[in-house]
Scaffold this motif. Structure first.
Motif, PDB file in Angstrom:
ATOM      1  N   VAL A  74       0.459  -1.446  -0.363  1.00  0.00           N
ATOM      2  CA  VAL A  74       0.127  -0.180   0.515  1.00  0.00           C
ATOM      3  C   VAL A  74       0.897   1.389  -0.042  1.00  0.00           C
ATOM      4  CG1 VAL A  74      -1.598   1.217   1.473  1.00  0.00           C
ATOM      5  CG2 VAL A  74      -2.022  -1.496   1.162  1.00  0.00           C
ATOM      6  N   LEU A  75       1.941   1.375   1.092  1.00  0.00           N
ATOM      7  CA  LEU A  75       2.718   2.197   0.934  1.00  0.00           C
ATOM      8  C   LEU A  75       3.276   2.494  -0.422  1.00  0.00           C
ATOM      9  CD1 LEU A  75       4.021   4.697   2.798  1.00  0.00           C
ATOM     10  CD2 LEU A  75       5.729   2.894   3.059  1.00  0.00           C
ATOM     11  N   LEU A  76       3.883   1.816  -1.398  1.00  0.00           N
ATOM     12  CA  LEU A  76       4.497   1.743  -3.082  1.00  0.00           C
ATOM     13  C   LEU A  76       3.769   2.454  -3.616  1.00  0.00           C
ATOM     14  CD1 LEU A  76       6.547  -1.779  -2.967  1.00  0.00           C
ATOM     15  CD2 LEU A  76       7.714   1.011  -2.285  1.00  0.00           C
ATOM     16  N   ALA A  77       2.278   1.868  -2.942  1.00  0.00           N
ATOM     17  CA  ALA A  77       1.533   2.284  -4.376  1.00  0.00           C
ATOM     18  C   ALA A  77       0.847   3.849  -3.978  1.00  0.00           C
ATOM     19  CB  ALA A  77      -0.222   1.776  -4.332  1.00  0.00           C
ATOM     20  N   ALA A  78       0.942   4.738  -2.912  1.00  0.00           N
ATOM     21  CA  ALA A  78       0.953   5.632  -2.449  1.00  0.00           C
ATOM     22  C   ALA A  78       2.053   6.327  -2.835  1.00  0.00           C
ATOM     23  CB  ALA A  78       0.821   5.480  -0.820  1.00  0.00           C
ATOM     24  N   VAL A  79       3.538   5.873  -3.192  1.00  0.00           N
ATOM     25  CA  VAL A  79       4.658   7.024  -3.230  1.00  0.00           C
ATOM     26  C   VAL A  79       4.604   6.395  -4.333  1.00  0.00           C
ATOM     27  CG1 VAL A  79       6.714   6.649  -3.690  1.00  0.00           C
ATOM     28  CG2 VAL A  79       5.654   6.006  -1.623  1.00  0.00           C
ATOM     29  N   VAL A  80       4.064   5.958  -5.546  1.00  0.00           N
ATOM     30  CA  VAL A  80       3.899   5.744  -6.709  1.00  0.00           C
ATOM     31  C   VAL A  80       2.724   6.487  -7.711  1.00  0.00           C
ATOM     32  CG1 VAL A  80       3.697   4.831  -8.821  1.00  0.00           C
ATOM     33  CG2 VAL A  80       4.671   3.542  -7.587  1.00  0.00           C
ATOM     34  N   GLY A  81       1.711   6.745  -6.862  1.00  0.00           N
ATOM     35  CA  GLY A  81       0.496   7.633  -6.994  1.00  0.00           C
ATOM     36  C   GLY A  81       1.032   8.837  -6.573  1.00  0.00           C
ATOM     37  N   GLY A  82       1.708   9.087  -5.546  1.00  0.00           N
ATOM     38  CA  GLY A  82       2.308  10.629  -5.418  1.00  0.00           C
ATOM     39  C   GLY A  82       3.170  11.526  -6.750  1.00  0.00           C
ATOM     40  N   ILE A  83       3.814  10.618  -6.429  1.00  0.00           N
ATOM     41  CA  ILE A  83       4.812  10.691  -7.824  1.00  0.00           C
ATOM     42  C   ILE A  83       4.432  11.004  -9.511  1.00  0.00           C
ATOM     43  CG2 ILE A  83       7.113   9.817  -9.115  1.00  0.00           C
ATOM     44  CD1 ILE A  83       8.051   8.352  -6.920  1.00  0.00           C
ATOM     45  N   TRP A  84       3.489  10.214 -10.215  1.00  0.00           N
ATOM     46  CA  TRP A  84       2.665  10.458 -11.292  1.00  0.00           C
ATOM     47  C   TRP A  84       2.382  11.672 -10.601  1.00  0.00           C
ATOM     48  CZ3 TRP A  84       3.263   8.593 -15.891  1.00  0.00           C
ATOM     49  CH2 TRP A  84       2.064   8.748 -16.378  1.00  0.00           C
TER      50      TRP A  84
ATOM     51  N   GLY B 274       1.945  14.238  -9.442  1.00  0.00           N
ATOM     52  CA  GLY B 274       3.592  15.246  -9.765  1.00  0.00           C
ATOM     53  C   GLY B 274       3.573  15.590 -10.596  1.00  0.00           C
ATOM     54  N   LEU B 275       4.422  14.447 -11.954  1.00  0.00           N
ATOM     55  CA  LEU B 275       5.602  14.399 -12.768  1.00  0.00           C
ATOM     56  C   LEU B 275       3.901  15.434 -13.448  1.00  0.00           C
ATOM     57  CD1 LEU B 275       6.619  11.281 -13.410  1.00  0.00           C
ATOM     58  CD2 LEU B 275       7.346  13.336 -13.012  1.00  0.00           C
ATOM     59  N   ARG B 276       1.434  14.546 -13.782  1.00  0.00           N
ATOM     60  CA  ARG B 276       1.167  15.111 -14.297  1.00  0.00           C
ATOM     61  C   ARG B 276       1.705  16.769 -14.616  1.00  0.00           C
ATOM     62  NH1 ARG B 276      -3.945  11.875 -14.174  1.00  0.00           N
ATOM     63  NH2 ARG B 276      -4.401  13.555 -15.650  1.00  0.00           N
ATOM     64  N   HIS B 277       1.483  17.084 -12.561  1.00  0.00           N
ATOM     65  CA  HIS B 277       1.631  18.392 -12.875  1.00  0.00           C
ATOM     66  C   HIS B 277       1.958  19.393 -14.028  1.00  0.00           C
ATOM     67  CE1 HIS B 277      -0.318  21.498 -10.285  1.00  0.00           C
ATOM     68  NE2 HIS B 277       1.179  22.086 -10.095  1.00  0.00           N
ATOM     69  N   VAL B 278       3.745  18.657 -13.444  1.00  0.00           N
ATOM     70  CA  VAL B 278       4.530  19.363 -14.101  1.00  0.00           C
ATOM     71  C   VAL B 278       4.406  19.564 -15.194  1.00  0.00           C
ATOM     72  CG1 VAL B 278       6.879  19.493 -14.761  1.00  0.00           C
ATOM     73  CG2 VAL B 278       6.129  19.090 -12.819  1.00  0.00           C
ATOM     74  N   ARG B 279       3.858  18.531 -16.453  1.00  0.00           N
ATOM     75  CA  ARG B 279       3.484  17.929 -17.438  1.00  0.00           C
ATOM     76  C   ARG B 279       2.816  19.011 -17.973  1.00  0.00           C
ATOM     77  NH1 ARG B 279       1.189  13.208 -19.793  1.00  0.00           N
ATOM     78  NH2 ARG B 279      -0.956  14.391 -19.064  1.00  0.00           N
TER      79      ARG B 279
END
Length: 457
Positions: free
Chosen positions: A8-18, A20-25
């Motif tokens: 669950v933790l990894l899923a949360a981290v990956v989702g946050g990263i994604w 953030g990337l979408r926001h930057v794009r």
């Protein structure tokens, strides 16, 4: 449990990263869109500005630059403006404007040449017909002068001669043949003949400094030279005071031909007018009728055309008399010497070094009316070898002012003329051919105002 938590933790981290990337794009896309819009706005603004400049340049081209370029075709010093916005206009627009201006000027020059050629052709045809009619009129007047003793015939003959000179000058200007064939003619007689074609002939004082009195102009150049000298004399008499003399000198120029010098004490020319006159007298290769002004000032242009065609030369400068000096040089190849059997006209002035001194005035009470002050009209025989083929004006007397006459004295003079002409016809017989009238006394006074000068401002 532990593995589930880590997942669950990894899923949360990956989702946050994604996320953030979408926001930057998305932010980059927004910035790119904004830049694109700004660039488009700048380009649109520049395009509007270039369109405005192009429209203003086109209007300026049509209203100012093209008329100035057409004017510069005939007035070489007329300025042609450049671009209205030389700094703002781009290179493509500037080149396009130059191309349009050059093409328009070329088209205008071509059309001008075509119209000028058509005008010359029309004038050549008209002058040929008028010239033929004037020669016929001249012949009829000569016959009438042999039959009638009416002094008005002299005036008609003189006015016909003035019209004939104008027509000849116009024909020469239009590149036509002068219209009269002559034999080899003495140079002095050619100048005297030219004098008779000018309204102010009585003011012209000719000095003969020829070493060889039988020096003559070859046949092909005799009439063109007479036309050129007549134009110079007309110009000199028209632009000087009616009470002043116009000295004319003929002389040989050291084995290199002969020189005819015409001086006047008139208004003169400024440097710009002198430069224009010299250009016309040099015989430019291209000379348009539209360059002669309105009304046309054709005298020097006619001389220049003859100079170019027949090989003599003409130069003008300031005269010591205050006006203009014109020097017409006849090269040696256009000169010849006549045979001893050729009889020179009695109207030719005696050589300056051998001329007899003027006699003192005699008392009119002893010898009747004084006839020397104004020469009577005279006639001379026509000869294929000796005739100058033109009416010749009498050389004016040395007296500065004409002698006043009463009506009785004038009647006595014309009575003497009539008696002399009747005696001459009786002695010569009805079959004798008589030359043209050379006296212009009856017409000179009334025709003096009929001729206007051409080439001074």
């Amino acid at each position: 449990m532990l593995f589930a938590f880590i997942g669950v933790l990894l899923a949360a981290v990956v989702g946050g990263i994604w996320s953030g990337l979408r926001h930057v794009r998305d932010a980059q896309l927004v910035r790119m869109a904004r830049t694109t819009v700004q660039t488009a706005e700048v380009r649109a603004k520049n395009a509007d500005e270039q369109l405005r400049i192009a429209i203003e340049e086109l209007r300026f081209l049509a209203a100012d630059r093209i008329p100035a370029a057409v004017l510069a075709l005939t007035h070489e010093h007329a300025p042609v403006p450049g671009l209205l916005h030389p700094q703002e206009a781009n290179a493509t627009l500037a080149k396009a404007m130059r191309d349009v201006l050059s093409a328009t000027s070329a088209a205008a020059a071509g059309e001008r040449d075509r119209v000028d050629a058509a005008a010359r052709a029309a004038m050549r045809g008209a002058t040929a017909k008028v010239q033929s009619l004037l020669y016929q009129t001249q012949s009829v007047l000569q016959d009438l002068q042999h039959e009638l003793d009416d002094p008005r015939l002299l005036e008609l003959d003189f006015r016909n001669e003035l019209a004939l000179r104008r027509i000849q000058a116009t024909a020469v200007l239009c590149e036509a043949w002068p219209g009269l064939a002559r034999s080899d003619s003495p140079l002095a007689e050619v100048v005297i003949g030219a004098q008779s074609r000018v309204a102010g002939y009585a003011r012209i004082k000719m000095s003969n400094h020829l070493r060889e009195q039988r020096l003559a102009v070859v046949a092909r150049a005799a009439e063109p030279l007479a036309i050129a000298v007549a134009e110079l004399l007309a110009n000199a008499t028209s632009y000087s005071h009616p009470d002043t003399a116009v000295p004319v000198t003929i002389q040989q120029s050291g084995g290199r031909g002969a020189l005819i010098v015409v001086d006047d004490g008139g208004i003169g020319m400024d440097e710009e007018t002198l430069a224009r006159a010299r250009r016309l007298l040099a015989g430019p290769e291209v000379l348009l009728l539209t360059e002669l002004g309105n009304p046309p000032q054709a005298g020097f242009a006619v001389v220049g055309r003859l100079v170019r065609q027949y090989g003599f030369s003409c130069h003008v400068e300031s005269s010591p008399y205050g006006g203009v000096r014109a020097m017409l040089r006849v090269p040696a190849e256009l000169l010849t010497v006549l045979d001893e059997e050729h009889t020179l006209s009695v109207l030719v002035p005696a050589p300056a070094e051998t001329a007899a001194p003027a006699r003192p005035a005699e008392d009119p009470a002893d010898d009747g009316p004084v006839v020397e002050a104004t020469p009577l009209p005279s006639r001379r025989r026509r000869s294929p070898r000796t005739a100058a083929a033109r009416p010749v004006a009498p050389v004016p007397p040395a007296a500065e002012a004409p002698v006043a006459r009463t009506p009785e004295q004038a009647g006595a003079l014309w009575g003497a003329l009539q008696d002399g002409t009747r005696s001459g016809r009786s002695a010569a017989g009805s079959g004798t051919a008589v030359g043209t009238t050379s006296g212009r006394t009856a017409a000179g006074g009334s025709a003096a105002g009929d001729e206007q000068g051409d080439d001074r401002s």
